[in-house]
Design a protein around this motif. Structure first.
Motif, mmCIF file in Angstrom:
data_model
loop_
_atom_site.group_PDB
_atom_site.id
_atom_site.type_symbol
_atom_site.label_atom_id
_atom_site.label_comp_id
_atom_site.label_asym_id
_atom_site.label_seq_id
_atom_site.Cartn_x
_atom_site.Cartn_y
_atom_site.Cartn_z
ATOM 1 N N ALA A 287 56.977 23.914 23.950
ATOM 2 C CA ALA A 287 58.127 23.420 23.180
ATOM 3 C C ALA A 287 59.357 24.273 23.445
ATOM 4 C CB ALA A 287 57.793 23.412 21.693
ATOM 5 N N LEU A 288 59.190 25.577 23.427
ATOM 6 C CA LEU A 288 60.326 26.475 23.655
ATOM 7 C C LEU A 288 60.900 26.298 25.052
ATOM 8 C CD1 LEU A 288 62.173 28.800 22.867
ATOM 9 C CD2 LEU A 288 60.346 30.399 23.461
ATOM 10 N N MET A 289 60.032 26.258 26.061
ATOM 11 C CA MET A 289 60.507 26.114 27.434
ATOM 12 C C MET A 289 61.195 24.763 27.632
ATOM 13 S SD MET A 289 59.424 29.034 28.586
ATOM 14 C CE MET A 289 58.081 30.220 28.409
ATOM 15 N N GLY A 290 60.655 23.727 26.977
ATOM 16 C CA GLY A 290 61.263 22.412 27.117
ATOM 17 C C GLY A 290 62.674 22.362 26.558
ATOM 18 N N VAL A 291 62.864 22.959 25.384
ATOM 19 C CA VAL A 291 64.199 22.982 24.778
ATOM 20 C C VAL A 291 65.142 23.832 25.619
ATOM 21 C CG1 VAL A 291 65.528 23.705 22.764
ATOM 22 C CG2 VAL A 291 63.346 22.532 22.457
ATOM 23 N N LEU A 292 64.664 24.945 26.140
ATOM 24 C CA LEU A 292 65.498 25.775 27.007
ATOM 25 C C LEU A 292 65.968 24.985 28.234
ATOM 26 C CD1 LEU A 292 63.653 29.229 27.044
ATOM 27 C CD2 LEU A 292 65.959 28.775 26.186
ATOM 28 N N GLY A 293 65.063 24.167 28.775
ATOM 29 C CA GLY A 293 65.420 23.355 29.930
ATOM 30 C C GLY A 293 66.534 22.367 29.625
ATOM 31 N N VAL A 294 66.460 21.752 28.455
ATOM 32 C CA VAL A 294 67.506 20.809 28.055
ATOM 33 C C VAL A 294 68.842 21.527 27.884
ATOM 34 C CG1 VAL A 294 68.279 19.266 26.217
ATOM 35 C CG2 VAL A 294 65.901 19.196 26.980
ATOM 36 N N LEU A 295 68.807 22.689 27.244
ATOM 37 C CA LEU A 295 70.047 23.454 27.055
ATOM 38 C C LEU A 295 70.631 23.883 28.393
ATOM 39 C CD1 LEU A 295 69.008 25.697 24.016
ATOM 40 C CD2 LEU A 295 70.477 23.670 23.980
ATOM 41 N N ALA A 296 69.758 24.262 29.322
ATOM 42 C CA ALA A 296 70.220 24.662 30.649
ATOM 43 C C ALA A 296 70.900 23.489 31.349
ATOM 44 C CB ALA A 296 69.051 25.174 31.488
ATOM 45 N N GLU A 297 70.320 22.321 31.242
ATOM 46 C CA GLU A 297 70.894 21.133 31.881
ATOM 47 C C GLU A 297 72.233 20.770 31.262
ATOM 48 O OE1 GLU A 297 71.707 17.977 34.188
ATOM 49 O OE2 GLU A 297 70.095 19.437 34.502
ATOM 50 N N ARG A 298 72.362 20.959 29.955
ATOM 51 C CA ARG A 298 73.610 20.629 29.263
ATOM 52 C C ARG A 298 74.666 21.720 29.394
ATOM 53 N NH1 ARG A 298 71.275 18.561 23.405
ATOM 54 N NH2 ARG A 298 70.372 16.553 24.109
ATOM 55 N N GLY A 299 74.276 22.888 29.877
ATOM 56 C CA GLY A 299 75.209 23.992 29.971
ATOM 57 C C GLY A 299 75.503 24.627 28.624
ATOM 58 N N GLU A 300 74.570 24.525 27.680
ATOM 59 C CA GLU A 300 74.764 25.085 26.344
ATOM 60 C C GLU A 300 74.172 26.494 26.263
ATOM 61 O OE1 GLU A 300 73.924 22.555 22.983
ATOM 62 O OE2 GLU A 300 73.947 20.770 24.265
ATOM 63 N N PRO A 301 74.643 27.317 25.325
ATOM 64 C CA PRO A 301 74.148 28.692 25.213
ATOM 65 C C PRO A 301 72.649 28.754 24.910
ATOM 66 C CG PRO A 301 76.164 28.411 23.951
ATOM 67 C CD PRO A 301 75.731 27.035 24.374
ATOM 68 N N VAL A 302 71.994 29.721 25.511
ATOM 69 C CA VAL A 302 70.564 29.915 25.292
ATOM 70 C C VAL A 302 70.260 30.144 23.817
ATOM 71 C CG1 VAL A 302 68.617 31.447 25.769
ATOM 72 C CG2 VAL A 302 70.175 30.806 27.605
ATOM 73 N N ALA A 303 71.141 30.833 23.117
ATOM 74 C CA ALA A 303 70.903 31.179 21.711
ATOM 75 C C ALA A 303 70.732 29.947 20.818
ATOM 76 C CB ALA A 303 72.048 32.039 21.184
ATOM 77 N N ARG A 304 71.167 28.790 21.280
ATOM 78 C CA ARG A 304 71.028 27.564 20.491
ATOM 79 C C ARG A 304 69.586 27.116 20.369
ATOM 80 N NH1 ARG A 304 72.732 22.452 20.760
ATOM 81 N NH2 ARG A 304 72.316 22.531 18.536
ATOM 82 N N VAL A 305 68.700 27.678 21.188
ATOM 83 C CA VAL A 305 67.304 27.225 21.195
ATOM 84 C C VAL A 305 66.661 27.344 19.821
ATOM 85 C CG1 VAL A 305 66.322 29.470 21.886
ATOM 86 C CG2 VAL A 305 65.142 27.334 22.476
ATOM 87 N N TRP A 306 67.019 28.386 19.076
ATOM 88 C CA TRP A 306 66.396 28.600 17.771
ATOM 89 C C TRP A 306 66.891 27.565 16.762
ATOM 90 C CZ3 TRP A 306 62.961 31.284 19.860
ATOM 91 C CH2 TRP A 306 63.276 32.288 20.791
ATOM 92 N N ASP A 307 68.156 27.192 16.850
ATOM 93 C CA ASP A 307 68.695 26.154 15.967
ATOM 94 C C ASP A 307 68.019 24.811 16.239
ATOM 95 O OD1 ASP A 307 70.490 27.950 14.827
ATOM 96 O OD2 ASP A 307 72.071 27.481 16.269
ATOM 97 N N VAL A 308 67.863 24.479 17.506
ATOM 98 C CA VAL A 308 67.241 23.205 17.862
ATOM 99 C C VAL A 308 65.796 23.156 17.375
ATOM 100 C CG1 VAL A 308 66.543 21.715 19.776
ATOM 101 C CG2 VAL A 308 68.751 22.899 19.852
ATOM 102 N N LEU A 309 65.101 24.283 17.498
ATOM 103 C CA LEU A 309 63.700 24.350 17.050
ATOM 104 C C LEU A 309 63.582 24.484 15.539
ATOM 105 C CD1 LEU A 309 62.293 26.693 19.836
ATOM 106 C CD2 LEU A 309 61.732 24.268 19.530
#
Length: 208
Positions: free
Chosen positions: A37-59
């Motif tokens: 789950a974590l890696m998947g969300v990181l991948g989406v953020l990477a594709e969108r060009g969004e900050p890595v730190a957003r991963v915790w908010d999304v999760l």
């Protein structure tokens, strides 16, 4: 100026020298989500060009309390041999990346002993800010055209280093590396490689 004029090689840390799989897997366990789950969300953020730190908010979780650490086993197999080969060839070799407090000591403990080991935490400025790359040049006391910056991201590494006048090498490794390799701007890098071993071979050949 060509690669033959490069006198210093500065490398990013995460997914350039260091495989961050263990750190992210540990973080997933600490916050109570699966690594997938974590890696998947990181991948989406990477594709969108969004900050890595957003991963915790999304999760929907609080960030992990512990900081990631770097150990000898986290270094990619080609990391230390590359650093050694480049220094033996007469290059000034440095590391400068967005890393937390303690990363510099951890890298040295992992076997990294270079002309400069620097982190955003100690400098108080992070990539892609122009001041970060200006600090690199100030520390090395070299003109930008003599410095090659190596990283796995266009947004944080290649483009801002290029804007500072440096030569750049794009490394197709890690999530951002694979994603950014398909973008048109990757052509702006002076060099595109799939490993640090390939980087070394090219730089040594350019000196002959």
């Amino acid at each position: 100026m060509t690669l033959a004029h490069v006198r210093a090689v500065v490398l990013d840390v995460g997914e350039t020298l260091v495989d961050e799989t263990r750190a992210w897997t540990r973080a997933a366990g600490e916050v109570g989500v699966t690594p997938f789950a974590l890696m998947g969300v990181l991948g989406v953020l990477a594709e969108r060009g969004e900050p890595v730190a957003r991963v915790w908010d999304v999760l929907g979780v609080e960030p992990p309390a512990s900081r990631p650490t770097i150990g000898p086993d986290d270094l990619y197999p080609d990391a230390l041999p590359t650093l050694t080969s480049l220094r033996s060839a007469g290059f000034v070799v440095a590391i400068a990346g967005n890393q937390p407090a303690g990363a510099e000591d951890q890298l040295r403990a992992a076997g990294v002993d270079l002309d400069l080991v620097a982190s955003s935490a100690r400098w108080g400025v992070a990539k892609p800010a122009p001041a970060f790359f200006a600090r690199i040049l100030s520390e090395l006391r070299l003109a930008p055209e003599h410095v090659l910056y190596v990283g796995d991201r266009l947004d944080n590494d290649v483009l801002p280093a290029r804007a500072a006048g440096m030569r750049t090498a794009f490394l197709r490794r890690g999530p951002w590396g694979y994603l950014h390799a398909s973008r048109a701007q990757v052509a702006l890098a002076d060099l595109r490689v799939a490993s640090l071993t390939e980087l070394t071979d090219v730089l040594l050949a350019a000196r002959r």
